[in-house]
Design an enzyme around this catalytic site. Structure first.
Site, PDB file in Angstrom:
ATOM      1  N   LYS A   1       1.209  -1.004   0.090  1.00 49.71           N
ATOM      2  CA  LYS A   1      -0.272   0.068   0.013  1.00 49.71           C
ATOM      3  C   LYS A   1       0.348   1.132   0.207  1.00 49.71           C
ATOM      4  O   LYS A   1       1.997   1.151   0.440  1.00 49.71           O
ATOM      5  CB  LYS A   1      -0.754  -0.011   1.064  1.00 49.71           C
ATOM      6  CG  LYS A   1      -1.906   1.408   1.422  1.00 49.71           C
ATOM      7  CD  LYS A   1      -2.840   0.831   2.702  1.00 49.71           C
ATOM      8  CE  LYS A   1      -3.682   2.168   2.321  1.00 49.71           C
ATOM      9  NZ  LYS A   1      -4.901   1.504   3.518  1.00 49.71           N
TER      10      LYS A   1
ATOM     11  N   SER B   1      -9.800   1.858   3.010  1.00 47.68           N
ATOM     12  CA  SER B   1      -9.168   2.840   2.313  1.00 47.68           C
ATOM     13  C   SER B   1      -7.989   1.872   1.329  1.00 47.68           C
ATOM     14  O   SER B   1      -7.620   2.551  -0.267  1.00 47.68           O
ATOM     15  CB  SER B   1      -8.585   3.725   2.617  1.00 47.68           C
ATOM     16  OG  SER B   1      -7.794   3.663   3.273  1.00 47.68           O
TER      17      SER B   1
ATOM     18  N   SER C   1      -9.838  -0.679   7.173  1.00 39.80           N
ATOM     19  CA  SER C   1      -9.414  -0.080   5.636  1.00 39.80           C
ATOM     20  C   SER C   1      -9.089  -1.234   5.457  1.00 39.80           C
ATOM     21  O   SER C   1      -8.210  -1.553   3.282  1.00 39.80           O
ATOM     22  CB  SER C   1      -8.254   1.035   5.422  1.00 39.80           C
ATOM     23  OG  SER C   1      -9.223   2.154   5.510  1.00 39.80           O
TER      24      SER C   1
HETATM   25  N1  GLN Z   1     -13.182   4.687   5.974  1.00 39.00           N
HETATM   26  C1  GLN Z   1     -12.442   4.521   7.559  1.00 39.00           C
HETATM   27  C2  GLN Z   1     -11.734   5.537   7.437  1.00 39.00           C
HETATM   28  O1  GLN Z   1     -11.507   6.934   6.578  1.00 39.00           O
HETATM   29  C3  GLN Z   1     -11.189   3.577   7.898  1.00 39.00           C
HETATM   30  C4  GLN Z   1     -10.407   4.552   7.459  1.00 39.00           C
HETATM   31  C5  GLN Z   1      -8.608   3.122   7.658  1.00 39.00           C
HETATM   32  O2  GLN Z   1      -9.322   2.319   8.071  1.00 39.00           O
HETATM   33  N2  GLN Z   1      -7.552   3.554   7.404  1.00 39.00           N
HETATM   34  O3  GLN Z   1     -11.384   6.384   7.756  1.00 39.00           O
END
Ligand code: GLN
Length: 494
Positions: free
Chosen positions: A81, A156, A180
Site C-alpha cells: 500500500k 482505503s 481499511s
Molecule cells: N473508512 C475509514 C475512514 O475513512 C477507515 C479508514 C482506514 O481504516 N484507514 O476512516
C-alpha cells in the site's frame, strides 16, 4: 499447468524449489498481469519493474544456494500500500501533497518482507492518507472492482485488495484504522487481516490516527495470509507501541489444526450487528455461515455489545482529531509538493495545504481541529474517548464471560457503485459501521468471503478475537474456508 498468477504462495514456493519455474519468471508473470490490467483497474500507483526483476534474480541465487532452507518468501511477489515507506521508491499516500517524495528508509513491515526474500512488485492505490471507504478519494483516480467494474473495491486499501484479487500479486500489505483492510477484502472476495494493535510495528507507516492504525495484509487463502501476517509481526524498537509478545507460527498452527479443533469453540454473534438498513442478502449470508460453523462443532451464542451504536460517532471524532495533528507536518517546507504561488511564508503554508490536500482530508483536518479546540475538547474529544472505554469493556465482558470468537458481517452492503456515496460523507462513513469498533478496542479482525449476493458480488464475514488471539482466528477461518470452498482465485483465472 495453471497460470502462475493464480497459484497459492505454497504452490509458488514448491514450484520454485522444484524448478518448475524461476523466480524471475514468477515476477515477470505478475508484472505482465499488472501491465495488462492496471489501466483498467488502477490498482497500482507505482510499478517497480526493474527493482522487482533485480530482486527476483537475487532470489534465484538464494534459492539455488539454500533451497528449502531459504527464507519462506524467497522470490514471492508482494504489493505494498502506498502509505508504507519504501526506500528509494516514491511514496505518495495517494495525495498531491507528497508528490515526488522518496523515502530514505523502509517501513519495518516492508523490511521484514525483504528479509524473508519477498520481491516488492509495486505500490498500490488507496484513499488519500487512508481516509475513505471506497478508494474514490485518491489523487490518482478511483480503483475498480474486478467483480463489477462500475463498483468500488472498498477502501482505503482498495488497490491492495484488487492486486490480490486480480492475480497482480499473491500477497499485499494494507493498513486498517477503521476497516481499511477488512472492508475491501470483503468487497473483492479475498481474505484480509488487521492484527491486534501492537502486533505489527507501525514504524514507517504514514500516520493517520496513531492510536488505531495497524498494518496487516491480504491474500487469496487463509494459509497465505497466516504466512504473511507472521512475517511482519513482532516487537520493533522503533515503535514503542509494538508489543513484546510471542509470534506463533500461524501457518503451522493452521496446518495442524483439524476440524475437531472447532469442537466447543464458542462463537458469539452480537445482536447489535444485525441492523435495519443493512442489505438483506448480507445478513442472510452471515447467518448461513453460522450453520457451517455449527456443523464444524462450534457453539453459537447470542451476545450483546451494548455500546456498539456509539462507535461510529466516537471513531469519527477521535480519528479526525489525531489526523489533524498528524497531518500538520505537511507544510511544503521539507518534502513533497510546495505551492509556488505565494508572497509570504504564511501564504506558502496555506496555499501548499489548500492545493495539496483533497476535499476529504481537509474535511477531517477541520473536524479534528474543531473537536480539539478549547471549549469543545471536553464535549467532543473527551466524551469520545470515554465512549471508547465503554466499547473496550463491552468486548472484554463478552470474551471473559460468553465466547472465544465474535462473528459479524464486515460491511452492511456488498460493493456499491462508483459515485454512489462519494458526495455524501455521512453515507460513506456508515460503510464502516461494523469494522470501526474493533479498531477502537485494538482487537484482531479477520475478513473472509462467505458467498455471493444475487448480483454476483462477494459477501464477507468478520471474525474478531481477544488481543493476540490471531491463531484462533486463522484456525477458525481455515476450517470455514475448507468447508465453503469459496474460490478467491476466480478473477485471477479469468
Ligand atoms: N473508512 C475509514 C475512514 O475513512 C477507515 C479508514 C482506514 O481504516 N484507514 O476512516
Amino acid at each position: 499447468m495453471e497460470r502462475l498468477i493464480s497459484l497459492s504462495v505454497s504452490e509458488m514456493r514448491n514450484g520454485l524449489l522444484q524448478k518448475d519455474f524461476s523466480a524471475v519468471e514468477l515476477t515477470q508473470a505478475h508484472l505482465q498481469r499488472i501491465r495488462k490490467t492496471n489501466e483498467e483497474f488502477n490498482s497500482f500507483i507505482s510499478i517497480c519493474e526493474d527493482a522487482a526483476l533485480a530482486q527476483a534474480a537475487a532470489a534465484e541465487t538464494v534459492l539455488a544456494a539454500e533451497q528449502g532452507a531459504s527464507p519462506a518468501l524467497t522470490g514471492i511477489p508482494v504489493a505494498i500500500k502506498d502509505l508504507l515507506l519504501t526506500k528509494g521508491i516514491e511514496t505518495t499516500c495517494a495525495s498531491k501533497i507528497l508528490t515526488g517524495f522518496i523515502p530514505p528508509y523502509d517501513c519495518t513491515a516492508v523490511a521484514k518482507l525483504k528479509e524473508a526474500g519477498a520481491v516488492i512488485i509495486g505500490k498500490t492505490n488507496l484513499d488519500e492518507f487512508a481516509m475513505g471507504s471506497s478508494n474514490e478519494y485518491s489523487a490518482y483516480g478511483p480503483v475498480r472492482n474486478p467483480w463489477n467494474k462500475s463498483c468500488v473495491p472498498g477502501g482505503s486499501s482498495g488497490g491492495s485488495a484488487v492486486a490480490v484479487c486480480l492475480g497482480q500479486s499473491p500477497l499485499s500489505l494494507g493498513t486498517d484504522t477503521g476497516g481499511s483492510i477488512r472492508q475491501p477484502a470483503s468487497l473483492t472476495g479475498v481474505c484480509g487481516m488487521k492484527p491486534t494493535y501492537g502486533r505489527v510495528s507501525r514504524y514507517g507507516a504514514v500516520a493517520y490516527a496513531s492510536s488505531l492504525d495497524q498494518i496487516g495484509g491480504f491474500a487469496r487463502s487463509i494459509e497465505d495470509l497466516a504466512l504473511l501476517i507472521r512475517t511482519i509481526s513482532g516487537k520493533d524498537p522503533n515503535d514503542s507501541t509494538s508489543m513484546e509478545v510471542d509470534v506463533p507460527d500461524y501457518l503451522a498452527e493452521v496446518r495442524t489444526a483439524s476440524k475437531t479443533q472447532l469442537q466447543g469453540l464458542r462463537i458469539g454473534v452480537p445482536k447489535e450487528y444485525f441492523i435495519p438498513g443493512m442489505q438483506e442478502e448480507v445478513e442472510k449470508s452471515c447467518l448461513a455461515s453460522l450453520d457451517v460453523f455449527r456443523h464444524l462443532g462450534a457453539e453459537i451464542v447470542e451476545i450483546s455489545l451494548p455500546h456498539t451504536e456509539y462507535a461510529l460517532a466516537a471513531y469519527y471524532i477521535i480519528t479526525p482529531a489525531e489526523a489533524s495533528s498528524n497531518l500538520a507536518r505537511y507544510d511544503g517546507v521539507r518534502y513533497g509538493f510546495r505551492s509556488q504561488d505565494h508572497d509570504s511564508l504564511a501564504e506558502m503554508f496555506e496555499r501548499t495545504r489548500a492545493q495539496g490536500f483533497g476535499a476529504e482530508v481537509k474535511r477531517r483536518i477541520m473536524i479534528g481541529s474543531y473537536v480539539l479546540s478549547a471549549g469543545y475538547y471536553d464535549a467532543y474529544y473527551l466524551k469520545a474517548q470515554q465512549v471508547r472505554t465503554l466499547i473496550i469493556n463491552d468486548f472484554k465482558q463478552a470474551f471473559a464471560n460468553h465466547c472465544d470468537v465474535i462473528l459479524t458481517p464486515v460491511s452492511p452492503t456488498t460493493a456499491f457503485k462508483i459515485g454512489e456515496k462519494a458526495d455524501s460523507p455521512l453515507t460513506m462513513y456508515l460503510a464502516d459501521i461494523f469494522t470501526v469498533p474493533i479498531n477502537l478496542a485494538g482487537l484482531p479482525g479477520l475478513s473472509l468471503p462467505c458467498g455471493l449476493d444475487s448480483a454476483g458480488l462477494p459477501v464477507g464475514i468478520q471474525l474478531v478475537g481477544p488481543p493476540f488471539a490471531e491463531p484462533r482466528l486463522f484456525i477458525a477461518a481455515a476450517a470455514f474456508a475448507r468447508e465453503v470452498a469459496f474460490d478467491s482465485r476466480k478473477m485471477a483465472l479469468s
